[in-house]
Design an enzyme around this catalytic site. Structure first.
Site, PDB file in Angstrom:
ATOM      1  N   ARG A  83       1.269  30.573  -9.747  1.00 21.17           N
ATOM      2  CA  ARG A  83       1.741  30.962 -10.455  1.00 21.17           C
ATOM      3  C   ARG A  83       3.253  31.349 -11.170  1.00 21.17           C
ATOM      4  NH1 ARG A  83       2.617  37.240 -12.198  1.00 21.17           N
ATOM      5  NH2 ARG A  83       3.034  36.382 -15.097  1.00 21.17           N
ATOM      6  N   HIS A 127       7.568  34.565 -20.287  1.00 24.29           N
ATOM      7  CA  HIS A 127       7.579  35.126 -19.212  1.00 24.29           C
ATOM      8  C   HIS A 127       9.239  36.054 -19.274  1.00 24.29           C
ATOM      9  CE1 HIS A 127       6.710  37.081 -14.662  1.00 24.29           C
ATOM     10  NE2 HIS A 127       8.677  37.610 -14.972  1.00 24.29           N
ATOM     11  N   GLU A 172       3.467  40.876 -19.300  1.00 27.14           N
ATOM     12  CA  GLU A 172       3.971  42.296 -19.216  1.00 27.14           C
ATOM     13  C   GLU A 172       4.568  41.931 -20.120  1.00 27.14           C
ATOM     14  OE1 GLU A 172       5.462  43.618 -15.114  1.00 27.14           O
ATOM     15  OE2 GLU A 172       5.130  42.714 -14.229  1.00 27.14           O
ATOM     16  N   ASN A 298      -0.935  43.131 -12.775  1.00 27.36           N
ATOM     17  CA  ASN A 298       0.509  43.551 -11.564  1.00 27.36           C
ATOM     18  C   ASN A 298       0.437  44.760 -11.582  1.00 27.36           C
ATOM     19  OD1 ASN A 298       0.891  40.538 -12.639  1.00 27.36           O
ATOM     20  ND2 ASN A 298       3.310  40.884 -13.812  1.00 27.36           N
ATOM     21  N   TYR A 300       2.191  47.267  -8.488  1.00 25.63           N
ATOM     22  CA  TYR A 300       3.818  47.663  -7.357  1.00 25.63           C
ATOM     23  C   TYR A 300       3.281  49.279  -7.183  1.00 25.63           C
ATOM     24  CZ  TYR A 300       5.380  43.391  -9.084  1.00 25.63           C
ATOM     25  OH  TYR A 300       5.788  42.005  -8.940  1.00 25.63           O
ATOM     26  N   GLU A 357       0.078  39.844  -9.263  1.00 22.14           N
ATOM     27  CA  GLU A 357       1.456  40.238  -9.071  1.00 22.14           C
ATOM     28  C   GLU A 357       1.681  42.002  -8.768  1.00 22.14           C
ATOM     29  OE1 GLU A 357       5.589  40.847 -11.645  1.00 22.14           O
ATOM     30  OE2 GLU A 357       4.668  39.041 -12.025  1.00 22.14           O
TER      31      GLU A 357
HETATM   32  O1  IFM Z   1      10.976  40.490 -11.088  1.00 23.25           O
HETATM   33  C1  IFM Z   1       9.768  41.253 -11.529  1.00 23.25           C
HETATM   34  C2  IFM Z   1       8.168  40.216 -12.733  1.00 23.25           C
HETATM   35  O2  IFM Z   1       9.618  39.545 -12.706  1.00 23.25           O
HETATM   36  C3  IFM Z   1       7.899  41.385 -13.422  1.00 23.25           C
HETATM   37  N1  IFM Z   1       6.872  41.800 -12.684  1.00 23.25           N
HETATM   38  C4  IFM Z   1       7.570  42.594 -12.246  1.00 23.25           C
HETATM   39  C5  IFM Z   1       8.077  42.277 -11.649  1.00 23.25           C
HETATM   40  C6  IFM Z   1       9.142  43.006  -9.593  1.00 23.25           C
HETATM   41  O3  IFM Z   1      10.341  44.045 -10.666  1.00 23.25           O
END
Ligand code: IFM
Length: 455
Positions: A83, A127, A172, A298, A300, A357
């Site tokens: 990606r 992006h 995002e 995405n 985290y 992500e």
């Molecule tokens: O690096 C970023 C990415 O560009 C978008 N999502 C979160 C990642 C980590 O912060």
């Protein structure tokens, strides 16, 4: 490799897509080459005080020149999909109008190189690197930017739509709108709620306008958008904390998901925003709700919140939980990914889900004898992949996973101070070294299972 206890014997379904992700401004460099125009991130990162150490994406990982080697790395990692994003200012240096052939040629060759290597390209159209000329005319707060995005989409998909069959409109949009126009931590660095809400609307409109254009130019493609939805938990089960979590969910998630899936903006949140809300046209909502094939997620870390009367105007405070934190100061909490996937699929007609992500920044030591021992990152991946497998077993239509990131890169306002890669990058020499987490991930891909050795 390293001693991490990943006892899981979990297998993934046949055809599960294994990939890694990057974004143009974070890796390409070559910021002034071959007719590329200025982006808002060039302007922002060159403004003193905006990024750590004044770092910029001028050179980054020099992927613009090293892309053939990088495809070699992807092969070594056994990646099935890659990606990446396209830099709008490389294609349309003036934001609209005359396309830049050299920019199109670059992505054309990259796509061919990937296909020759047996790696499926997944292309993100936006992006975060808006052409600066468009920002000068109001950027995402201006409706004209959605029209320019549609034009850009037409140019890119006319050229690549025969070979690229997985398209992501935006990455995002919450970050583009709120980090960029409300919090000011990202380009263009503004601090206005009204602007952020107008920017959100333009971004969603741009997405909706792009979907039919992609379908026209790329028959049989899968089309989707990537969000960073938060998995939100109330600190306690008190009614007030639960109401605060619901409000936060409205600001962060429902404000995007509801219009994308045909429900318009959520009434409770529109009332809280009041006069700061966006100017819209009635027909916008049908455009925004263009049917898509998948939602990219995405993830985290989770968000814990509590009711807080002193926090004006919305009475929400975030809560720091005990636990392990990454270098971003993000709590490691795989269950959040499981809960999020279930929630999205339960509450919205998302179609297929992909984790587009997921990954972690930790302070890696430079390679020694060709090895980077990144035990914590490896265990982060193992935990989150286990959560994915459980979510699938419990009915989530999750069809693929992309590690963030293929390689260490420019982490926006944090510059080069945060390493997210499964490949280590020595920025002085551009030497790449696959980390232990990358070696482990390549075995997971080969086995289609978490039952791989880590010792
Ligand atoms: O690096 C970023 C990415 O560009 C978008 N999502 C979160 C990642 C980590 O912060």
């Amino acid at each position: 490799m390293t001693n991490v206890d990943t006892q899981s014997t979990t297998r993934f379904p046949e055809g599960f897509v294994w990939g890694a992700a990057t974004a143009a401004y974070q890796i390409e460099g070559a910021a002034y080459e071959d007719g590329r125009g200025e982006s808002i991130w060039d302007r922002f990162s060159h403004t003193p005080g905006k990024t750590a150490n004044g770092d910029t994406g001028d050179v980054a990982c020099d992927h613009y020149h090293l892309w053939r080697d990088d495809i070699g790395l992807m092969k070594e990692l056994n990646l099935q999909a890659y990606r990446f994003s396209i830099a709008w200012p490389r294609i349309l240096p003036q934001g609209r109008g005359r396309p830049n052939d050299a920019g199109l040629d670059f992505y054309d060759q990259l796509v061919d190189g990937l296909l020759e290597a047996g790696i499926t390209p997944w292309v993100t159209l936006y992006h975060w690197d808006l052409p600066q000329v468009l920002e000068d005319e109001g950027g995402w707060t201006s409706r004209a930017t959605a029209e320019a995005f549609a034009e850009y989409t037409r140019v890119v998909t006319s050229r690549l739509g025969d070979r690229v069959k997985h398209w992501i409109t935006l990455n995002e949009p919450w970050c583009s709108a709120f980090l960029g126009y409300r919090i000011g931590h990202h380009a263009p660095g503004h601090t206005s709620t009204k602007e952020a809400l107008q920017a959100t609307h333009t971004l969603l409109l741009a997405h909706g306008m792009a979907v039919p254009i992609i379908r026209e130019n790329s028959p049989d493609a899968q089309v989707g958008i990537v969000l960073n939805p938060a998995q939100i938990y109330p600190d306690t089960q008190s009614e007030e904390d639960r109401a605060a979590a619901h409000r936060f969910d409205g600001f962060f998630n429902r404000w995007f998901l509801d219009p994308l899936y045909g429900r318009g903006y959520p009434q409770d949140i529109a009332e809280l925003y009041g006069a700061e809300g966006p100017r819209t046209l009635p027909q916008d909502f049908e455009v925004i709700a263009a049917p898509t094939d998948f939602l990219g997620v995405n993830y985290y870390n989770p968000t814990f919140v509590r009711h807080s009367p002193e926090d004006e105007p919305y009475h929400i405070a975030s809560v720091r939980r005990e636990g392990e934190y990454t270098e971003m100061d993000w709590l490691v909490y795989p269950q959040g990914l499981y809960d999020l996937l279930q929630r999205l699929h339960r509450d919205y007609p998302t179609g297929l889900l992909y984790v587009t992500e997921n990954g972690a920044a930790y302070p890696d030591e430079p390679p020694r004898d060709g090895r980077v021992i990144d035990t914590q990152r490896l265990s982060y991946y193992a935990g989150h992949l286990d959560a994915c497998a459980r979510a699938i077993a419990d009915g989530a239509p999750l069809r693929g996973y992309f590690a963030w990131s293929l390689m260490d890169n420019f982490e926006w306002a944090f510059g080069y101070t945060r390493r997210f890669g499964i490949v280590y990058v020595d920025y002085a020499t551009q030497q790449r070294t696959i980390k232990d987490s990358g070696r482990w991930y390549s075995q997971v891909i080969t086995q289609n299972s978490l039952a791989v050795s880590t010792g």
